[in-house]
Every structure is written in C-alpha cells, then in structure tokens.
Write a protein that holds these residues in place. Structure first.
Motif, short mmCIF file in Angstrom:
data_model
loop_
_atom_site.label_atom_id
_atom_site.label_comp_id
_atom_site.label_asym_id
_atom_site.label_seq_id
_atom_site.Cartn_x
_atom_site.Cartn_y
_atom_site.Cartn_z
N UNK A 64 -9.14 -17.13 0.99
CA UNK A 64 -7.91 -16.62 1.60
C UNK A 64 -7.34 -15.47 0.78
N UNK A 65 -7.24 -15.67 -0.53
CA UNK A 65 -6.72 -14.62 -1.42
C UNK A 65 -7.63 -13.40 -1.37
N UNK A 66 -8.93 -13.63 -1.39
CA UNK A 66 -9.90 -12.54 -1.31
C UNK A 66 -9.74 -11.76 -0.01
N UNK A 67 -9.55 -12.46 1.10
CA UNK A 67 -9.39 -11.81 2.39
C UNK A 67 -8.11 -10.99 2.48
N UNK A 68 -7.00 -11.59 2.05
CA UNK A 68 -5.73 -10.86 2.07
C UNK A 68 -5.81 -9.60 1.21
N UNK A 69 -6.42 -9.72 0.04
CA UNK A 69 -6.51 -8.56 -0.83
C UNK A 69 -7.45 -7.50 -0.27
N UNK A 70 -8.51 -7.93 0.38
CA UNK A 70 -9.42 -6.96 1.00
C UNK A 70 -8.70 -6.17 2.09
N UNK A 71 -7.93 -6.88 2.92
CA UNK A 71 -7.16 -6.20 3.96
C UNK A 71 -6.10 -5.30 3.34
N UNK A 72 -5.40 -5.81 2.33
CA UNK A 72 -4.38 -5.01 1.66
C UNK A 72 -4.95 -3.76 1.02
N UNK A 73 -6.12 -3.90 0.41
CA UNK A 73 -6.77 -2.73 -0.22
C UNK A 73 -7.14 -1.69 0.82
N UNK A 74 -7.65 -2.14 1.98
CA UNK A 74 -8.00 -1.21 3.05
C UNK A 74 -6.77 -0.44 3.52
N UNK A 75 -5.67 -1.16 3.71
CA UNK A 75 -4.44 -0.52 4.16
C UNK A 75 -3.92 0.45 3.11
N UNK A 76 -3.89 0.03 1.85
CA UNK A 76 -3.40 0.90 0.78
C UNK A 76 -4.22 2.18 0.69
N UNK A 77 -5.54 2.04 0.80
CA UNK A 77 -6.41 3.22 0.71
C UNK A 77 -6.17 4.17 1.88
N UNK A 78 -6.00 3.61 3.07
CA UNK A 78 -5.77 4.46 4.24
C UNK A 78 -4.43 5.18 4.13
N UNK A 79 -3.40 4.49 3.68
CA UNK A 79 -2.08 5.11 3.56
C UNK A 79 -2.06 6.17 2.45
N UNK A 80 -2.84 5.96 1.40
CA UNK A 80 -2.87 6.91 0.29
C UNK A 80 -3.41 8.26 0.74
N UNK A 81 -4.25 8.28 1.77
CA UNK A 81 -4.84 9.52 2.26
C UNK A 81 -4.09 10.10 3.46
N UNK A 82 -3.05 9.41 3.91
CA UNK A 82 -2.35 9.82 5.12
C UNK A 82 -1.27 10.85 4.81
N UNK A 83 -0.95 11.71 5.78
CA UNK A 83 0.18 12.64 5.62
C UNK A 83 1.49 11.87 5.42
N UNK A 84 2.47 12.55 4.82
CA UNK A 84 3.74 11.91 4.50
C UNK A 84 4.64 11.87 5.74
N UNK A 85 4.27 11.01 6.67
CA UNK A 85 5.00 10.85 7.92
C UNK A 85 5.03 9.36 8.23
N UNK A 86 6.20 8.71 8.16
CA UNK A 86 6.24 7.25 8.32
C UNK A 86 5.74 6.76 9.68
N UNK A 87 6.01 7.50 10.74
CA UNK A 87 5.53 7.07 12.06
C UNK A 87 4.01 7.17 12.12
#
Length: 234
Positions: A64-87
């Motif tokens: 469970x912890x491994x899965x949550x962190x894998x999903x969280x890491x994917x989201x963090x990585x995608x947001x780190x490369x995204x333009x600075x636009x909250x929407x």
C-alpha cells in the motif's frame, strides 16, 4: 541510506520482497497474497522471510505504501515539468492519476478498489503517502483561488458547527487559506476524479459503451473544473 553491508543486504531483501509482492498482486490479487509464495520466489525457506515481514498484513501495508508513493512520485514528476498554471496543473494531475491507474490496475485496485477481507491499513504508516495526491490537488485549488480563477458561488453554503470545525482543521493542517465553499467543491472534485478513474480501470462503463474513454475523461475534467468554479475566457 544503509551504510553497513548487513544494512544494505537487508534493504535489498526488503526491496525484493516488495517487488515480488507486486508481481503476486498483479497475478493473484491482494486477497491471495502469501508470504510462502513470496519466500519461494525469493529463493529462501518460508521461515526466513518472516525475519523481514511478520505477516501477510505487513506485506499488504508495504505494498500500500509502495503504491501510494509510486502514484505520488508520478504526480510530482508531472507537475514539476508543467507550466506555472494551476488550472493546467490540475488537468495534468488528473491525467497522471488516470494514466498510472490504467498502467497499474492491480496496484490501483489495492489502493482504491475493494477492501481486502480482514485487512485494516494502519493509519500511522499509510496516511502520509496516501494523502500526497490529495494535498497536491488541494494546493492547486488554493492557487487557482488566489489567482482569481475560480468564481464564488451565488449561494455560499452554511455549515454545521462540527463540519465547520473539520474544515478549519483541514485549513490548519494543510496551511491553506481557502473558503468553506472551495473545500466542499475540492472534496467533490477529488471524489469525482477517483470515481471516474475507477469506473475506467474496473470497466464499470461496459466494454462497448464509449468509443473513446480518453475523450470522455477530458469532458469529465471540463465538467469538474466548471463545478469547481472555473470559467475559461471570463
């Protein structure tokens, strides 16, 4: 990081146990997870694996912890490369959740599907990794609000004292400066997002109901952002 040979060996064994556990999760399902089967694939006698993982429930918690962190890491990585636009970032977060879920249906099912009979995830171990995506989403809602991208509803809801206390606690815990109506809509967005993803992953729509589920998901995102208060070009 482990600094001694024994610590490094133990860390590697734990990594292998989680990896093998993921493989069995994908092939056999969460309810059928077996430490004996993990030990067999690890190449040790069944009694040896208990020096690392004491029970099936502990193995489930690791997964469970491994899965949550894998999903969280994917989201963090995608947001780190995204333009600075909250929407735009809300859209990227939602798409990332769906993409990960479709690629990892067994892990997603463990986190958000049918509970495993007899297993109760320990909150002290799973709460922090389990709320990473939710906290990221709430932070984006707050940024959108502070950037005047969200419209205030015509009728602002009135809360009972207990629920108002809950909302105040959320604001305090997450260090967010947002009104009650946005917390309500944010929770609705979050629940609806994972409901839409679950309907896709678990084929709740039926195999032939929608020709293009990716297009459907984009339209669902449009509807959720409208519910949130976002009005493009307004």
């Amino acid at each position: 990081m482990p600094t001694t040979p024994r610590a490094r060996a133990r860390a590697q064994t734990m990594t292998d146990i989680v990896r093998i556990g993921r493989e069995h999760l994908a092939t056999d399902g969460a309810a059928a997870l077996s430490l004996r089967a993990v030990a067999r694939d690890l190449g040790v006698v069944s009694s040896a694996v208990y020096r690392y993982v004491s029970s099936r429930d502990e193995l489930l918690t690791l997964l469970v912890v491994d899965g949550y962190n894998a999903l969280g890491d994917e989201v963090d990585a995608a947001l780190a490369e995204a333009p600075d636009d909250p929407i735009g970032q809300i859209r990227i977060l939602a798409r990332t959740v769906r993409r990960w879920a479709l690629a990892e249906p067994a892990r997603y099912g463990l986190l958000f599907g049918t509970p495993v009979p007899g297993y109760d995830a320990p909150a002290d171990e799973t709460m922090a990794p389990g709320t990473r995506v939710i906290i990221a989403l709430q932070s984006l809602f707050a940024r959108a609000y502070q950037s005047d991208l969200l419209h205030v509803p015509a009728l602002v809801p009135r809360l009972s004292s207990p629920l108002a206390t809950d909302f105040a606690q959320i604001r305090n815990d997450l260090h967010l400066d947002i009104p009650d109506w946005l917390i309500i809509r944010g929770v609705t967005f979050w629940a609806s997002l994972f409901g839409a993803v679950s309907a896709d992953v678990f084929d709740m729509y039926g195999a032939e109901t929608f020709a293009d589920r990716a297009e459907l998901f984009e339209l669902q995102l449009d509807a959720l952002l409208d519910m949130l208060g976002y009005r493009p070009n307004s």
